[in-house]
Enzyme design. Structure first.
Site, PDB file in Angstrom:
ATOM      1  N   GLN A  28       7.580   6.271  13.943  1.00  0.00           N
ATOM      2  CA  GLN A  28       7.265   4.920  13.467  1.00  0.00           C
ATOM      3  C   GLN A  28       8.489   4.278  12.837  1.00  0.00           C
ATOM      4  O   GLN A  28       9.162   4.908  12.032  1.00  0.00           O
ATOM      5  CB  GLN A  28       6.168   4.992  12.392  1.00  0.00           C
ATOM      6  CG  GLN A  28       4.830   5.452  12.902  1.00  0.00           C
ATOM      7  CD  GLN A  28       3.873   5.774  11.759  1.00  0.00           C
ATOM      8  OE1 GLN A  28       4.280   6.392  10.785  1.00  0.00           O
ATOM      9  NE2 GLN A  28       2.628   5.376  11.898  1.00  0.00           N
ATOM     10  N   TYR A  75       8.368   1.661  10.489  1.00  0.00           N
ATOM     11  CA  TYR A  75       7.330   0.901   9.797  1.00  0.00           C
ATOM     12  C   TYR A  75       7.815   0.490   8.396  1.00  0.00           C
ATOM     13  O   TYR A  75       8.245  -0.646   8.177  1.00  0.00           O
ATOM     14  CB  TYR A  75       6.043   1.717   9.764  1.00  0.00           C
ATOM     15  CG  TYR A  75       4.854   1.021   9.153  1.00  0.00           C
ATOM     16  CD1 TYR A  75       4.977  -0.249   8.608  1.00  0.00           C
ATOM     17  CD2 TYR A  75       3.608   1.621   9.138  1.00  0.00           C
ATOM     18  CE1 TYR A  75       3.895  -0.890   8.045  1.00  0.00           C
ATOM     19  CE2 TYR A  75       2.512   0.982   8.582  1.00  0.00           C
ATOM     20  CZ  TYR A  75       2.671  -0.267   8.021  1.00  0.00           C
ATOM     21  OH  TYR A  75       1.596  -0.893   7.459  1.00  0.00           O
ATOM     22  N   SER A  76       7.790   1.433   7.425  1.00  0.00           N
ATOM     23  CA  SER A  76       8.236   1.081   6.065  1.00  0.00           C
ATOM     24  C   SER A  76       9.644   0.492   6.091  1.00  0.00           C
ATOM     25  O   SER A  76      10.430   0.771   6.994  1.00  0.00           O
ATOM     26  CB  SER A  76       8.279   2.331   5.175  1.00  0.00           C
ATOM     27  OG  SER A  76       6.989   2.787   4.930  1.00  0.00           O
ATOM     28  N   SER A  82       9.324   9.605   9.698  1.00  0.00           N
ATOM     29  CA  SER A  82       9.321  11.070   9.784  1.00  0.00           C
ATOM     30  C   SER A  82       9.890  11.505  11.123  1.00  0.00           C
ATOM     31  O   SER A  82       9.388  11.109  12.173  1.00  0.00           O
ATOM     32  CB  SER A  82       7.897  11.611   9.678  1.00  0.00           C
ATOM     33  OG  SER A  82       7.376  11.326   8.426  1.00  0.00           O
ATOM     34  N   GLU A  95      -3.813   7.897  10.655  1.00  0.00           N
ATOM     35  CA  GLU A  95      -2.850   8.573   9.794  1.00  0.00           C
ATOM     36  C   GLU A  95      -3.569   9.296   8.671  1.00  0.00           C
ATOM     37  O   GLU A  95      -3.256  10.436   8.350  1.00  0.00           O
ATOM     38  CB  GLU A  95      -1.908   7.533   9.191  1.00  0.00           C
ATOM     39  CG  GLU A  95      -0.454   7.891   9.403  1.00  0.00           C
ATOM     40  CD  GLU A  95       0.429   6.738   8.980  1.00  0.00           C
ATOM     41  OE1 GLU A  95       1.197   6.269   9.822  1.00  0.00           O
ATOM     42  OE2 GLU A  95       0.335   6.301   7.815  1.00  0.00           O
ATOM     43  N   ASN A 117      -0.076   6.244  -6.489  1.00  0.00           N
ATOM     44  CA  ASN A 117      -1.217   6.363  -7.404  1.00  0.00           C
ATOM     45  C   ASN A 117      -1.737   4.984  -7.807  1.00  0.00           C
ATOM     46  O   ASN A 117      -2.950   4.781  -7.921  1.00  0.00           O
ATOM     47  CB  ASN A 117      -0.803   7.113  -8.678  1.00  0.00           C
ATOM     48  CG  ASN A 117      -0.612   8.601  -8.442  1.00  0.00           C
ATOM     49  OD1 ASN A 117      -0.812   9.105  -7.328  1.00  0.00           O
ATOM     50  ND2 ASN A 117      -0.220   9.319  -9.488  1.00  0.00           N
ATOM     51  N   GLU A 118      -0.820   4.056  -8.044  1.00  0.00           N
ATOM     52  CA  GLU A 118      -1.222   2.720  -8.497  1.00  0.00           C
ATOM     53  C   GLU A 118      -2.032   2.010  -7.409  1.00  0.00           C
ATOM     54  O   GLU A 118      -3.015   1.323  -7.704  1.00  0.00           O
ATOM     55  CB  GLU A 118       0.014   1.890  -8.866  1.00  0.00           C
ATOM     56  CG  GLU A 118       0.733   2.355 -10.129  1.00  0.00           C
ATOM     57  CD  GLU A 118       1.514   3.649  -9.970  1.00  0.00           C
ATOM     58  OE1 GLU A 118       1.911   3.977  -8.819  1.00  0.00           O
ATOM     59  OE2 GLU A 118       1.720   4.357 -10.972  1.00  0.00           O
TER      60      GLU A 118
END
Lengths: 375, 418, 375, 418
Positions: free
Chosen positions: D133, D135-136, D168, D251, D377-378
């Site tokens: 990917q 993507y980010s 990845s 995913e 986490n947020e």
């Protein structure tokens, strides 16, 4: 709490909820004076009709559970009790009934056990008020009287829910290790001193034993088996208390969540602020984890799985810490209104704090878990 | 400072002589009494008599203007008098006195009309008028400007209705300084006005709030068409926020008069508790004791650090005071919780009426007061984040809109912007 | 860190900053291979010219501090070192120089001490790598050789900053209690084994002592005074390490704060979200409390106040816990970028974690505080 | 399910026979190998050869459509094959294989044109094409739709420029599925398009990212006027968000294939560590061990509880999965920290090259991965708060505005609304 509950279980839970809401609604919870001896006896007797005290007792001894897992059934009741801040010797009576069923002699099983199951009397477990790594037997010493009986001397403080006319299961130290006996709360030499308490929904007493003579047929188990029985009692008490605590957590959380949606400040519902939203998300996670671990403990302990005591200690430790976090966080969300006597917040704060501290606090159960695990 | 003002040390000598001649030495038994324990009208009346004595001697309102019955001196003179009088019985009005002589008296002196000041300040300094605040509301706590109490003009009268809460000692007070909304069609900070209301006025109901710790020092009030006049306005109509800011500065300052000393003895209360429950050798209890004490010690030095920063800075930013408040708000409940952990079941239940044994539970119930009152921990974190650290502001939905519209929008909140 | 610093102190701090930024900038910190023995010797020698190793040594012995409070002066340097992740045996050399000045015999004071002050050699304190409640003397046993000297055998692991040609202060157990001796790192029987470490800015070694013979004139103090001297050394080490840690905390916090202002997500700088803002506010409070308590410890310990060791333990405990919280929180604010080797985040995470664990972790110092307080 | 589909158990028997005849039993030494340890092209080539064998045997892409080279069966058939093949050597492409056969292959099958699918899916199932990917982005992490990589139409070509990160295994892949912004004048979710890009295309630079734990499984990419054609579009232009949602579902599902068993033995790694450092009797170490284990145990039962809730609900809300993710994000770093506390200095420094002794430090460095990757986490807390608990939404400043304007506003953020 348990989405897998059977139909029988659900029916019992529904009728139990109706009973609690009719017999001991919030106004009665708040008013200790309305909960006198007559009230306690009436409450207990109705609860017994619902089977609240029979679940840990085998059918052969007059008991019986709905699902075959009595600990699980009792934990589901305990969960509902906690949410409604119910008083009464539920945990103690069940623990003692279980202990008598497991290790009591003929007289205890013939005389005391049926009274407990029928709600004619309640029972309290007088163990040491342990914090840290203390022994449940501490505080009372036992010496043998030569005929198989015992003479008990000493005191246990902060004993939960000793009711008039009820029974005490006393765990004491002897030179041969811990011993246990069932003693009437009004037996000669027994002194019951009422205490003040943080928790307004429960009663605590100091139990003083001044050379109390116990006949051989009131002694539970023998030197070889008592330590294991005490561990088992602790596991049952821990599981049921954890379940009551989870019920209280769930109810308090629901009340807080609603407030965060309704309360407006700075032109927005306060629950739209991340400071509030994220605390509630974390708290909700703690509630879910507490439910999950408590159900796991009840299922495991009630199915004769060797892992039961470890699971019970894990549940008690996690739930105790989580409950105090929850109560502190909910108090903070409520702000000033939570500081007023009329608001229910403090009743839950008080209750879960006592849940966390009784029958071994989190640190005690963590150490116990290590010992159960052989390290 | 004016040239003819008496020197502080001269004043101190003069005060010392007057005090010795007029006040009684403090008996030991009263030394333990703390502010806030004044709970009855009898105690207030006793304090009034003594306050009158001070007033007549020229020692009431030492730093208040002379034209309003004060002495017109400086805070340093005031401090000198306090030091000299430390061993003597002085008027103790409890928390209502602190509020009256502090935040309220000062706000009046700075913002009210000369007529108003002449009417009230001498009476305050004489002890004749005790005041309280009608400020917070059930719907306006952290949101200090979100006042919904309504004051409507009716000729030269104003009619006030609404409810107030968290007024310290209002049931002991003679007058209240009350914040009300006088314009609903402007942003929230711009439509507020302060009024003076006699506590026994028609339409005022004052009720003590029973607290979770059993006390009842705070009150709530219901205002039902309470009538006041133009003369009762403090400051200007719709400019109440300026008065509020003065009041908040004095309120924050008021808490700091007592300078704590460095805590050196290891948390004595917790050590005593651990000994009482037989856990002084228990490693977990020892860790908890040390943890509590270290936090106490660090808080003390944090306070000193902040005081230094405020003192030695040319342009001090008072926002840093939020550090002390947040530290107290975080560590006070934690300390109370550590007490419960150390005490175990002995902290959950104790001999009936034994206050010492019940202390950990009481501290536990009181633990969150400081994390909630006078600016919650969350409000302090926002203040530190934005004012001290310079982080970008929280989006604000209520500063630029008419307050009426803010309320409407809040009820229909959907989180959508623009 | 200290707004009360004198002009002399400020001048020293300024020149120290210039020295660090020129001699050991971030690129050198990151590259352990560039920090070889020659680099270490050069760095040490320049640092010595700035007086880094003289502050705890009285003027009569060739030392001297600027403010009269050597611990405070050294702590201010340590703070600057921590912010720049500086390597080198600063804490060890100062602790050992102080110990020799206090309790060393004529030969140590005449031969070793001047070399340390002049930066000709460094010193490391080989104490036990304590966690929990262990004794600093553990790991090495000492027996007397009949002439007042000692024979040392055993090992100390995770000894901080042993440099070639340097000295070791070994704290060992003897039947009479702890004893201490100064040994050359290349003395016969001494083995120095380099270790891998979490902290990339420091060097750790295992020190093995195989019947190392120590002459009487290299032994520090006597049986009666050694325990107190060890406590003093721990207090100095704790204070200086806490100060280094606070420096690192402050630098890491500043870097994170800037990122929270610059980084945009969801159409806003992330620092405008309460989730980030409130964590940074709490973290900033922790930094302020850490500075306050560390300065208090340095002032107290350096002014012969009896409360010095207690203050030092309090500082080490509070700063250690706070620093790890801080590093975890900062990592979370950085998100993925903090997981990359090129970003400085991990260097600080590693450094403050080792700060927290060395010379007694927080739990060790809390227990030590109880002991110092007589409970 | 179609009527002519082979029964799962029949399929299982058929598969068992084929496996026994064609695959090698797994040696013990390989059992410990975990996904992610495939780091070289040689390992990929080895896996390709084996994948080809599966493909030719009819056991690649068991639940992929037959028209694209799959077997057209159900996930239950797929699972049966996995169970039968568990003791045998199967193709291991590491994380790049998981992404290719999982999120990417499925997203292509659901959204790409039939021509695109025919061109790529058989190649994927045969092992000829490994995908990653793109993507980010450095400026778009938690903000999944905040993509700034730009794709501009130029006749029937598209020209793509920008940078990507956290891909990845991209350095091992043949193709990339790349998200780019194709319209800047609409809100952020509405101007995105997915493209297929050969990893060796002109203008593509792939660089492994060195991680703090020493590994380098993630890559970053620089796209400098990379040219692709209309045929390389996956889904529709400006409708990329629909594809993204499919991808995210697969995913998230991908992580859940391995069912953990109830952890009964008390945190064995931490017990071993405490023994190694001589602290097994130390009460603090014992508390830390128990704490870690209890959290492990509670997380396991939380996972089961959530799986039950999703399974037994008629209309399951997948938002509850955030509980498991948040629990992992909170308790994994805590557990790593407890390890460091137990280990003390022995966890800070260890014999050179001793992986076992260095393990606590490695776990510590890796501890926050799960609290950051795939939704911090947020982000989970927001999801639980809004989607599970129904709390009022966070104000949104970027959902209704043109993305260009969002970027402009963000740079001039002043927190003022309306």
């Amino acid at each position: 709490m348990d989405s897998d509950a059977t139909e029988d279980q659900r029916a019992l839970l529904d009728v139990s909820v109706r009973f609690m809401e009719e017999t001991c609604p919030p106004a009665v919870v708040r008013d200790a004076e309305r909960r006198d001896a007559a009230f306690a006896a009436g409450y207990r007797s109705q609860a017994a009709e619902l089977g609240w005290f029979s679940m840990l007792v085998p059918e052969a001894l007059g008991g019986g559970s709905l699902s075959g897992n009595g600990v699980l059934d009792a934990a589901l009741i305990a969960y509902l009790r906690g949410g409604r801040l119910q008083p009464g010797a539920f945990v103690g009576t069940n623990v003692v009934a279980d202990a008598i069923a497991r290790a009591g002699g003929a007289r205890l099983q013939a005389e005391v056990l049926p009274a407990l199951v029928a709600g004619e009397a309640s029972a309290a477990w007088a163990l040491a008020a342990t914090a840290g790594a203390g022994s449940p037997a501490a505080g009372v010493d036992a010496r043998t009287d030569g005929t198989g009986g015992l003479v008990l001397s000493g005191a246990k403080t902060a004993v939960l829910d000793v009711e008039p006319g009820g029974w005490l299961l006393v765990t004491a130290s002897s030179p041969d290790g811990p011993v246990q006996a069932v003693v009437a709360a009004d037996a000669p030499g027994v002194g019951i001193v009422a205490l003040d308490s943080l928790d307004l929904s429960r009663r605590f007493s100091e139990v003083r034993l001044d050379g109390v003579v116990v006949a051989a047929d009131a002694v539970l188990g023998d030197a070889g088996s008592t330590a294991a029985l005490v561990d088992h009692q602790l596991a049952v008490a821990a599981t049921l208390l954890a379940a009551e605590c989870v019920g209280a957590m769930d109810a308090e959380f629901a009340m807080t969540l609603q407030y965060a949606k309704d309360r407006i400040a700075f032109g927005r519902p306060i629950g739209s602020f991340q400071a509030i939203k994220h605390v509630l998300a974390d708290t909700s996670l703690a509630v879910e984890m507490s439910k999950a671990i408590t159900l796991a403990a009840a299922r495991t302990l009630g199915s004769q799985d060797d892992h039961g005591p470890a699971a019970a200690s894990m549940a008690k430790a996690l739930v105790g810490d989580s409950a105090i976090d929850l109560a502190q966080n909910c108090f903070q969300v409520f702000g000033g209104i939570g500081y007023t006597w009329e608001h229910d917040q403090h009743l839950y704060l008080r209750r879960v704090t006592s849940d966390a501290g009784l029958f071994g606090d989190a640190a005690w159960h963590r150490e116990h878990l290590c010992q159960l695990s052989g390290i | 400072m004016n040239d003819t003002m008496i020197d502080v040390e001269d004043f101190r000598r003069e005060a010392r002589a007057w005090i010795a001649a007029n006040l009684e030495p403090r008996e030991r038994v009263r030394a333990g009494r703390v502010v806030g324990e004044v709970t009855t009208h009898e105690q207030i009346d006793e304090a009034r008599a003594l306050q009158r004595k001070l007033f007549d001697g020229g020692y009431a309102g030492i730093s208040y203007p002379a034209e309003y019955g004060g002495r017109g001196l400086t805070p340093a003179h005031e401090q000198a008098f306090r030091e000299e009088a430390a061993g003597y019985v002085t008027p103790d009005f409890g928390v209502v006195g602190v509020v009256t002589m502090g935040a309220i008296g000062r706000s009046i002196a700075e913002h009210a009309s000369p007529e108003f000041c002449r009417r009230h300040i001498p009476a305050i300094l004489r002890g004749d008028e005790m005041w309280c605040q009608f400020y917070s509301e059930p719907e306006a706590g952290s949101d200090l400007a979100g006042i919904r109490t309504r004051a409507t003009r009716d000729g030269d009268r104003w009619v006030i209705s609404g409810s107030k809460i968290w007024s310290s000692g209002a049931y002991l007070a003679d007058w209240a300084m009350c914040l009300a909304r006088t314009d609903w069609d402007v942003p929230k900070h711009r439509g507020l006005t302060w009024f003076a209301i006699p506590c026994d006025a028609k339409g005022v109901t004052i009720r003590q709030i029973r607290q979770i710790n059993g006390g009842a020092e705070f009150c709530e009030e219901f205002l039902d068409e309470v009538e006041v006049t133009e003369d009762d306005i403090i400051g200007e109509v719709n400019r109440g926020w300026a008065v509020t800011q003065t009041m908040l500065v004095y309120e924050r300052g008021a808490g700091e008069t007592a300078t704590p000393t460095e805590p050196r003895a290891l948390a004595p209360d917790l050590v005593a508790l651990a000994r009482r429950v037989g856990r002084i050798e228990d490693p977990a209890a020892r860790q908890a004791i040390a943890r509590a004490h270290i936090n106490d010690y660090a808080q003390f030095h944090l306070g000193r650090r902040i005081a230094d920063r405020l003192e030695h800075s040319h342009n001090p930013d008072h926002a840093v005071a939020a550090y002390s408040k947040l530290a107290a708000g975080v560590y006070t409940p934690l300390r109370a919780r550590l007490g419960m952990e150390i005490g175990g079941p002995a902290a959950l239940a104790w001999a009936i009426g034994d206050e010492a044994e019940g202390r950990p539970a009481l501290d536990y119930l009181n633990g969150r007061r400081i994390s909630i009152a006078a600016g919650t921990n969350e409000v302090q974190r926002n203040g530190i984040g934005e004012r001290v650290l310079g982080l970008p502001r929280e989006p604000s939905f209520d500063t630029n809109k008419a307050f009426n519209e803010v309320l409407r929008n809040a009820r229909n909140w959907d989180g959508k912007v623009g």
